[in-house]
Scaffold this motif. Structure first.
Motif, PDB file in Angstrom:
ATOM      1  N   GLY A   1      -5.406  12.493   9.018  1.00 50.53           N
ATOM      2  CA  GLY A   1      -5.149  11.061   9.068  1.00 50.53           C
ATOM      3  C   GLY A   1      -4.534  10.608   7.758  1.00 50.53           C
ATOM      4  N   LEU A   2      -4.469   9.321   7.564  1.00 51.50           N
ATOM      5  CA  LEU A   2      -3.869   8.775   6.355  1.00 51.50           C
ATOM      6  C   LEU A   2      -4.946   8.477   5.313  1.00 51.50           C
ATOM      7  CD1 LEU A   2      -1.968   7.770   8.858  1.00 51.50           C
ATOM      8  CD2 LEU A   2      -0.883   6.446   7.062  1.00 51.50           C
TER       9      LEU A   2
ATOM     10  N   LEU B   1      -5.540   6.415   1.622  1.00 55.60           N
ATOM     11  CA  LEU B   1      -4.984   5.411   0.720  1.00 55.60           C
ATOM     12  C   LEU B   1      -4.847   5.974  -0.685  1.00 55.60           C
ATOM     13  CD1 LEU B   1      -4.165   2.413   0.303  1.00 55.60           C
ATOM     14  CD2 LEU B   1      -6.558   1.993  -0.344  1.00 55.60           C
TER      15      LEU B   1
ATOM     16  N   PHE C   1       0.841  -1.191   0.000  1.00 56.48           N
ATOM     17  CA  PHE C   1       0.000   0.000   0.000  1.00 56.48           C
ATOM     18  C   PHE C   1       0.883   1.250   0.000  1.00 56.48           C
ATOM     19  CE2 PHE C   1      -3.829  -2.288   1.441  1.00 56.48           C
ATOM     20  CZ  PHE C   1      -3.254  -3.418   2.005  1.00 56.48           C
TER      21      PHE C   1
ATOM     22  N   LEU D   1      -1.235  -3.348   9.422  1.00 55.33           N
ATOM     23  CA  LEU D   1      -0.208  -2.923   8.482  1.00 55.33           C
ATOM     24  C   LEU D   1       1.116  -2.629   9.171  1.00 55.33           C
ATOM     25  CD1 LEU D   1      -2.262  -0.512   6.191  1.00 55.33           C
ATOM     26  CD2 LEU D   1      -1.766  -2.934   5.858  1.00 55.33           C
TER      27      LEU D   1
ATOM     28  N   ASP E   1     -13.736  -5.186   6.423  1.00 60.60           N
ATOM     29  CA  ASP E   1     -12.996  -6.370   6.855  1.00 60.60           C
ATOM     30  C   ASP E   1     -12.158  -6.844   5.689  1.00 60.60           C
ATOM     31  OD1 ASP E   1     -13.453  -9.767   8.043  1.00 60.60           O
ATOM     32  OD2 ASP E   1     -11.932  -8.275   8.488  1.00 60.60           O
ATOM     33  N   GLY E   2     -10.857  -6.712   5.845  1.00 61.92           N
ATOM     34  CA  GLY E   2      -9.964  -7.103   4.778  1.00 61.92           C
ATOM     35  C   GLY E   2      -9.910  -6.130   3.632  1.00 61.92           C
TER      36      GLY E   2
ATOM     37  N   GLY F   1      -1.426 -11.181   4.577  1.00 61.86           N
ATOM     38  CA  GLY F   1      -2.705 -10.714   4.083  1.00 61.86           C
ATOM     39  C   GLY F   1      -3.570 -10.030   5.117  1.00 61.86           C
TER      40      GLY F   1
ATOM     41  N   SER G   1     -12.623  -0.549   8.716  1.00 58.97           N
ATOM     42  CA  SER G   1     -12.758  -1.197   7.415  1.00 58.97           C
ATOM     43  C   SER G   1     -13.934  -2.161   7.462  1.00 58.97           C
ATOM     44  CB  SER G   1     -11.473  -1.939   7.034  1.00 58.97           C
ATOM     45  OG  SER G   1     -11.327  -3.111   7.790  1.00 58.97           O
TER      46      SER G   1
ATOM     47  N   TYR H   1       0.128   5.233   1.349  1.00 60.46           N
ATOM     48  CA  TYR H   1      -0.777   6.179   1.989  1.00 60.46           C
ATOM     49  C   TYR H   1      -0.136   7.563   1.976  1.00 60.46           C
ATOM     50  CZ  TYR H   1      -3.816   2.593   4.005  1.00 60.46           C
ATOM     51  OH  TYR H   1      -4.719   1.571   4.190  1.00 60.46           O
TER      52      TYR H   1
ATOM     53  N   PHE I   1      -8.852   6.015   7.735  1.00 61.28           N
ATOM     54  CA  PHE I   1      -8.301   6.557   8.970  1.00 61.28           C
ATOM     55  C   PHE I   1      -9.045   7.810   9.421  1.00 61.28           C
ATOM     56  CE2 PHE I   1      -4.391   4.286   9.979  1.00 61.28           C
ATOM     57  CZ  PHE I   1      -4.194   3.542   8.824  1.00 61.28           C
TER      58      PHE I   1
ATOM     59  N   GLU J   1     -10.014  -1.783   2.352  1.00 60.74           N
ATOM     60  CA  GLU J   1      -9.275  -0.550   2.579  1.00 60.74           C
ATOM     61  C   GLU J   1      -9.503  -0.029   3.993  1.00 60.74           C
ATOM     62  OE1 GLU J   1     -10.246   2.501  -0.212  1.00 60.74           O
ATOM     63  OE2 GLU J   1      -9.327   4.092   0.987  1.00 60.74           O
ATOM     64  N   LEU J   2      -8.417   0.451   4.599  1.00 62.71           N
ATOM     65  CA  LEU J   2      -8.511   1.095   5.894  1.00 62.71           C
ATOM     66  C   LEU J   2      -8.837   2.572   5.687  1.00 62.71           C
ATOM     67  CD1 LEU J   2      -5.484  -0.247   7.985  1.00 62.71           C
ATOM     68  CD2 LEU J   2      -7.870  -0.953   8.072  1.00 62.71           C
TER      69      LEU J   2
ATOM     70  N   SER K   1     -14.689  -3.601  11.590  1.00 69.67           N
ATOM     71  CA  SER K   1     -13.300  -3.734  12.034  1.00 69.67           C
ATOM     72  C   SER K   1     -12.746  -2.367  12.378  1.00 69.67           C
ATOM     73  CB  SER K   1     -12.457  -4.366  10.926  1.00 69.67           C
ATOM     74  OG  SER K   1     -11.085  -4.320  11.265  1.00 69.67           O
TER      75      SER K   1
ATOM     76  N   THR L   1      -4.801  -7.207   6.263  1.00 71.71           N
ATOM     77  CA  THR L   1      -4.812  -5.816   5.814  1.00 71.71           C
ATOM     78  C   THR L   1      -5.190  -4.838   6.912  1.00 71.71           C
ATOM     79  OG1 THR L   1      -7.081  -6.106   5.045  1.00 71.71           O
ATOM     80  CG2 THR L   1      -5.316  -6.456   3.435  1.00 71.71           C
ATOM     81  N   ASN L   2      -5.646  -5.345   8.056  1.00 69.51           N
ATOM     82  CA  ASN L   2      -5.950  -4.466   9.177  1.00 69.51           C
ATOM     83  C   ASN L   2      -4.761  -4.294  10.122  1.00 69.51           C
ATOM     84  OD1 ASN L   2      -8.588  -4.221   8.263  1.00 69.51           O
ATOM     85  ND2 ASN L   2      -9.250  -6.016   9.396  1.00 69.51           N
TER      86      ASN L   2
ATOM     87  N   LYS M   1      -3.072   0.400  -3.910  1.00 74.04           N
ATOM     88  CA  LYS M   1      -2.706  -0.861  -3.270  1.00 74.04           C
ATOM     89  C   LYS M   1      -2.416  -1.901  -4.331  1.00 74.04           C
ATOM     90  CE  LYS M   1      -7.560  -2.136  -2.932  1.00 74.04           C
ATOM     91  NZ  LYS M   1      -8.759  -2.053  -2.101  1.00 74.04           N
TER      92      LYS M   1
ATOM     93  N   SER N   1      -9.111  -0.638  13.854  1.00 79.10           N
ATOM     94  CA  SER N   1      -7.700  -0.815  14.198  1.00 79.10           C
ATOM     95  C   SER N   1      -7.174   0.471  14.817  1.00 79.10           C
ATOM     96  CB  SER N   1      -6.873  -1.144  12.952  1.00 79.10           C
ATOM     97  OG  SER N   1      -7.363  -2.287  12.294  1.00 79.10           O
TER      98      SER N   1
END
Lengths: 114, 111
Positions: free
Chosen positions: A43-44, A46, A34, A102, B96-97, A97, B94, A36, B102, B99-100, B31, A99-100, A49, B33
């Protein structure tokens, strides 16, 4: 252990010039990668990816990145930088994998000269 | 669609105190984080919650804890604050799995 290296801490480019930000990763299998961007006080967000498939990935704001397995790299590029691109850029890898969860590089701070 | 909301945005605490930070994810995201961002250590993963259960945990001491509620909102708590806990704490949600997304973060200063 997986890791991400961004060798350039700070880069300055002129507006309109091309940009390449470097990212190298350490990971055994094919990683999820990814990029960012973080603007001051934000914040960040994306940019793009890579999970699999075409190794040249297009993102938002005119950015693209190329996955090169032989070089363990995932460099970010933009053909013509705008003053609004000034920000900090982070490369990240998702181990196994997840993805949560990172792992981020240390970031590259981009300054744009008029 | 509202984004990820973190409160408070800024706070100052003294050593030894505790702090609770809140995160409201994007509607429908289950989800959440948490990441710590400092100039010295960069961005580091704290933990991830999914459906009220901690699913992943980073390498932080037990002073750092979190929880998630049935509406997916999450809180993180840091007890016995140390100077080194001064940081920007970022929450991401997200589906789940995927894109995050923020939030803008909670900036904690420990004096």
């Amino acid at each position: 252990a997986q890791s991400v290296t961004q060798p350039d801490i700070h880069i300055t480019v002129s507006e309109g010039a091309s940009l390449e930000l470097r990212c190298n990763y350490s990971y055994g299998a094919t990683p999820y990668l990814f990029w960012y961007v973080q603007s001051p006080g934000q914040g960040l967000q994306l940019l793009l990816k890579y999970f699999s498939g075409d190794t040249l990935v297009q993102g938002i704001k005119g950015f693209e990145a190329e996955f090169k397995r032989s070089q363990s790299s995932f460099n970010l590029r933009k053909p013509s930088v705008h003053w609004s691109d000034a920000a900090e850029y982070f490369c990240a890898v998702a181990p196994n994998g997840a993805t949560n969860k990172l792992i981020f590089g240390t970031g590259t701070l981009l300054a744009v000269q008029p | 669609k509202a984004g990820v909301t973190q409160t408070p945005r800024y706070l100052i605490k003294t050593r030894g105190q505790q702090v609770t930070l809140s995160c409201s994810p994007i509607s429908g995201h289950r989800s959440v984080s948490w990441y710590q961002q400092t100039p010295g250590q960069g961005l580091q993963f704290l933990f991830e919650y999914f459906s009220e259960t901690q699913r992943n945990k980073g390498n932080f001491p037990g002073r750092f804890s979190g929880r998630q509620f049935s509406n997916s909102r999450s809180e993180m708590n840091v007890s016995t604050l140390e100077l080194g806990d001064s940081a920007l704490y970022l929450c991401a949600s997200s589906l789940d799995g995927g894109e995050l997304f923020f939030g803008e973060g909670s900036r904690l200063t420990v004096l």
